[in-house]
Design a protein around this motif. Structure first.
Motif, mmCIF file in Angstrom:
data_model
loop_
_atom_site.group_PDB
_atom_site.id
_atom_site.type_symbol
_atom_site.label_atom_id
_atom_site.label_comp_id
_atom_site.label_asym_id
_atom_site.label_seq_id
_atom_site.Cartn_x
_atom_site.Cartn_y
_atom_site.Cartn_z
ATOM 1 N N ILE A 113 0.749 -1.174 -0.238
ATOM 2 C CA ILE A 113 -0.271 -0.297 0.045
ATOM 3 C C ILE A 113 0.675 1.443 0.182
ATOM 4 C CG2 ILE A 113 -2.181 1.389 1.464
ATOM 5 C CD1 ILE A 113 -2.468 -1.418 2.284
ATOM 6 N N PRO A 114 0.973 1.768 -1.021
ATOM 7 C CA PRO A 114 1.674 3.265 -1.490
ATOM 8 C C PRO A 114 1.200 4.354 -0.269
ATOM 9 C CG PRO A 114 0.184 3.363 -3.186
ATOM 10 C CD PRO A 114 0.061 1.927 -1.942
ATOM 11 N N ASP A 116 2.326 7.563 2.115
ATOM 12 C CA ASP A 116 3.358 8.218 2.068
ATOM 13 C C ASP A 116 3.200 9.264 3.611
ATOM 14 O OD1 ASP A 116 5.726 9.672 0.831
ATOM 15 O OD2 ASP A 116 4.139 11.192 0.984
ATOM 16 N N TRP A 117 4.762 9.209 3.878
ATOM 17 C CA TRP A 117 4.954 9.633 5.711
ATOM 18 C C TRP A 117 3.827 11.179 4.717
ATOM 19 C CZ3 TRP A 117 4.239 9.594 10.639
ATOM 20 C CH2 TRP A 117 4.061 10.365 11.112
ATOM 21 N N GLN A 118 3.861 12.322 4.204
ATOM 22 C CA GLN A 118 3.909 13.661 3.726
ATOM 23 C C GLN A 118 2.033 13.615 3.673
ATOM 24 O OE1 GLN A 118 5.042 16.115 4.164
ATOM 25 N NE2 GLN A 118 7.760 15.323 4.645
ATOM 26 N N GLU A 119 1.936 12.831 2.801
ATOM 27 C CA GLU A 119 0.156 12.814 2.520
ATOM 28 C C GLU A 119 -0.512 12.837 4.599
ATOM 29 O OE1 GLU A 119 -0.995 10.884 -1.590
ATOM 30 O OE2 GLU A 119 0.885 9.638 -0.121
ATOM 31 N N ILE A 120 0.349 11.691 5.352
ATOM 32 C CA ILE A 120 -0.509 11.583 6.721
ATOM 33 C C ILE A 120 0.079 13.022 7.263
ATOM 34 C CG2 ILE A 120 -0.335 10.299 8.951
ATOM 35 C CD1 ILE A 120 -1.617 8.445 5.917
ATOM 36 N N SER A 130 -2.416 9.145 14.285
ATOM 37 C CA SER A 130 -3.042 8.266 15.247
ATOM 38 C C SER A 130 -3.242 7.829 14.146
ATOM 39 C CB SER A 130 -4.265 8.834 16.137
ATOM 40 O OG SER A 130 -5.041 9.602 16.016
ATOM 41 N N ARG A 131 -3.820 5.810 14.566
ATOM 42 C CA ARG A 131 -4.383 5.533 13.196
ATOM 43 C C ARG A 131 -5.503 6.385 12.971
ATOM 44 N NH1 ARG A 131 -5.736 -0.241 15.994
ATOM 45 N NH2 ARG A 131 -5.713 1.311 18.125
ATOM 46 N N PRO A 132 -6.531 6.556 12.940
ATOM 47 C CA PRO A 132 -7.778 7.075 12.302
ATOM 48 C C PRO A 132 -6.496 7.571 10.827
ATOM 49 C CG PRO A 132 -7.835 7.202 14.604
ATOM 50 C CD PRO A 132 -6.573 6.595 14.687
ATOM 51 N N HIS A 133 -5.996 8.930 11.522
ATOM 52 C CA HIS A 133 -5.416 9.437 10.157
ATOM 53 C C HIS A 133 -4.852 8.475 9.068
ATOM 54 C CE1 HIS A 133 -4.597 12.118 14.002
ATOM 55 N NE2 HIS A 133 -5.707 13.269 13.374
ATOM 56 N N PHE A 134 -4.303 7.227 9.336
ATOM 57 C CA PHE A 134 -4.399 5.903 7.918
ATOM 58 C C PHE A 134 -5.933 5.401 7.720
ATOM 59 C CE2 PHE A 134 0.805 6.128 10.504
ATOM 60 C CZ PHE A 134 0.448 5.995 9.578
ATOM 61 N N GLN A 140 -9.680 7.312 1.899
ATOM 62 C CA GLN A 140 -9.964 8.655 0.588
ATOM 63 C C GLN A 140 -8.990 7.942 -0.621
ATOM 64 O OE1 GLN A 140 -7.146 11.580 2.324
ATOM 65 N NE2 GLN A 140 -8.617 11.977 3.686
ATOM 66 N N HIS A 141 -8.141 6.450 -1.038
ATOM 67 C CA HIS A 141 -7.644 5.967 -1.268
ATOM 68 C C HIS A 141 -8.265 5.031 -1.895
ATOM 69 C CE1 HIS A 141 -4.699 8.756 -0.646
ATOM 70 N NE2 HIS A 141 -3.801 8.831 -1.818
ATOM 71 N N GLY A 142 -9.162 3.858 -1.560
ATOM 72 C CA GLY A 142 -10.816 3.025 -2.215
ATOM 73 C C GLY A 142 -10.001 2.014 -1.793
ATOM 74 N N TYR A 143 -9.403 1.551 -0.339
ATOM 75 C CA TYR A 143 -8.502 0.322 0.001
ATOM 76 C C TYR A 143 -9.442 0.035 0.550
ATOM 77 C CZ TYR A 143 -4.331 0.798 -1.574
ATOM 78 O OH TYR A 143 -2.845 0.847 -2.799
#
Ligand code: AMP
Ligand code: MN
Ligand code: MN
Ligand code: MN
Length: 271
Positions: A113-114, A116-120, A130-134, A140-143
């Motif tokens: 799963i690509p 990226d830290w900056q996006e987080i 925290s995990r909800p940010h992931f 958002q990316h449809g996973y």
């Protein structure tokens, strides 16, 4: 009486700013509300200012992640958010969260799963990672369709925890820290504990011996039976009773609404 002593803001993984939360609390005509962000006091000053303007009472709080035999959340109330020991610890917690966040990125990259830290960092917008940010990124990316599926599929699996666990304080350390900051320590959502009832009771007793002040008997996801059960435990151990929804906003936890209608009055809650 309607109160809410367990609310998250954009300072951690909540959807609304502290000012927006104060506005909602006023609109719901709550007797009082508490801001209890994960491992941070960053939302308190803004929440207090907004609450003062709206003439509603705000209790400064925090929810500290700790570890005993499983993850235990310790709420702190009436804390002095400027207390040096508390602010120093919160900085440590934030660093631990950042380190873990990077490990979460590496782990997700390894399973293809690509992220990226900056996006987080952009999603978190300055909040403690925290995990909800992931979960938000994965949605958002449809996973995943819903955020809770992100936990089921990716963020709460044994492999995830093995790869990403972070160092947490003990419940006793959290109680001592809350007391040092002039606050009262309350064991959060006992009904969510995974351990057996007998072990729960032992844990609550041990925490009581270490100065625990209260138990979150009224909780958004407790059944009536659970509430009655924990009220009885609190009474037996002479613990204060608190009531909190764990509101994070509809986007983060769609099934949790703000505000808790309880039988008791303010004196019984002890706040
Ligand atoms: P962290 O403190 O970074 O480990 O993230 C924990 C947070 O993730 C909790 O406070 C909840 O807001 C959220 N969370 C944990 N498990 C779930 C779940 N199964 N579904 C939705 N949100 C969850
Ligand atoms: Mn949360
Ligand atoms: Mn919690
Ligand atoms: Mn919470």
């Amino acid at each position: 009486m309607k109160v809410d002593m367990h609310i998250h803001t954009t300072a951690s993984d909540g959807q609304y700013t502290p000012s927006e939360i104060a506005g909602k609390a006023a609109a719901l005509k709550l007797e009082f509300f508490a801001i209890t962000d994960h491992d941070t006091v960053a939302g308190i000053a803004e929440g207090r200012a907004a609450a003062q303007e709206l003439r509603i009472r705000m209790i400064p709080g925090i929810e500290i992640s700790t570890f005993d035999t499983e993850e235990i959340h310790m709420l702190g109330y009436q804390i002095d958010e400027k207390n040096k020991s508390l602010t120093a610890k919160c900085e440590e917690f934030a660093m631990e969260r950042e380190g873990r966040g990077k490990r979460v990125c590496d782990y997700l990259n390894e399973i293809g799963i690509p992220v990226d830290w900056q996006e987080i960092l952009e999603i978190a917008a300055g909040a403690n990672i925290s995990r909800p940010h992931f979960a938000a990124w994965l949605q958002q990316h449809g996973y995943v369709k819903e955020r809770k599926d992100a936990f089921k599929k990716y963020l709460d699996t044994p492999e995830f925890h093995k790869a990403t666990d972070r160092k947490l304080p003990t419940p006793y350390e959290a109680i001592a820290l809350i007391h040092e900051a002039g606050g009262k320590a309350v064991l959060a959502h006992p009904g969510l504990l995974r351990m057996l009832p007998k072990e729960q009771k032992e844990l609550i007793c041990r925490c009581r011996e270490h100065g625990l002040d209260g138990l979150e008997c009224y909780y958004g996801r407790h059944s009536k039976e659970q509430t009655a059960y924990y009220l009885q435990i609190a009474k037996g151990l002479n613990l204060k009773v608190t009531a909190g929804s764990d509101f994070h906003g509809e986007k983060v936890k769609p099934d949790v609404v703000m505000g808790m209608e309880i039988d008791g009055n303010q004196t019984e809650l002890g706040f």
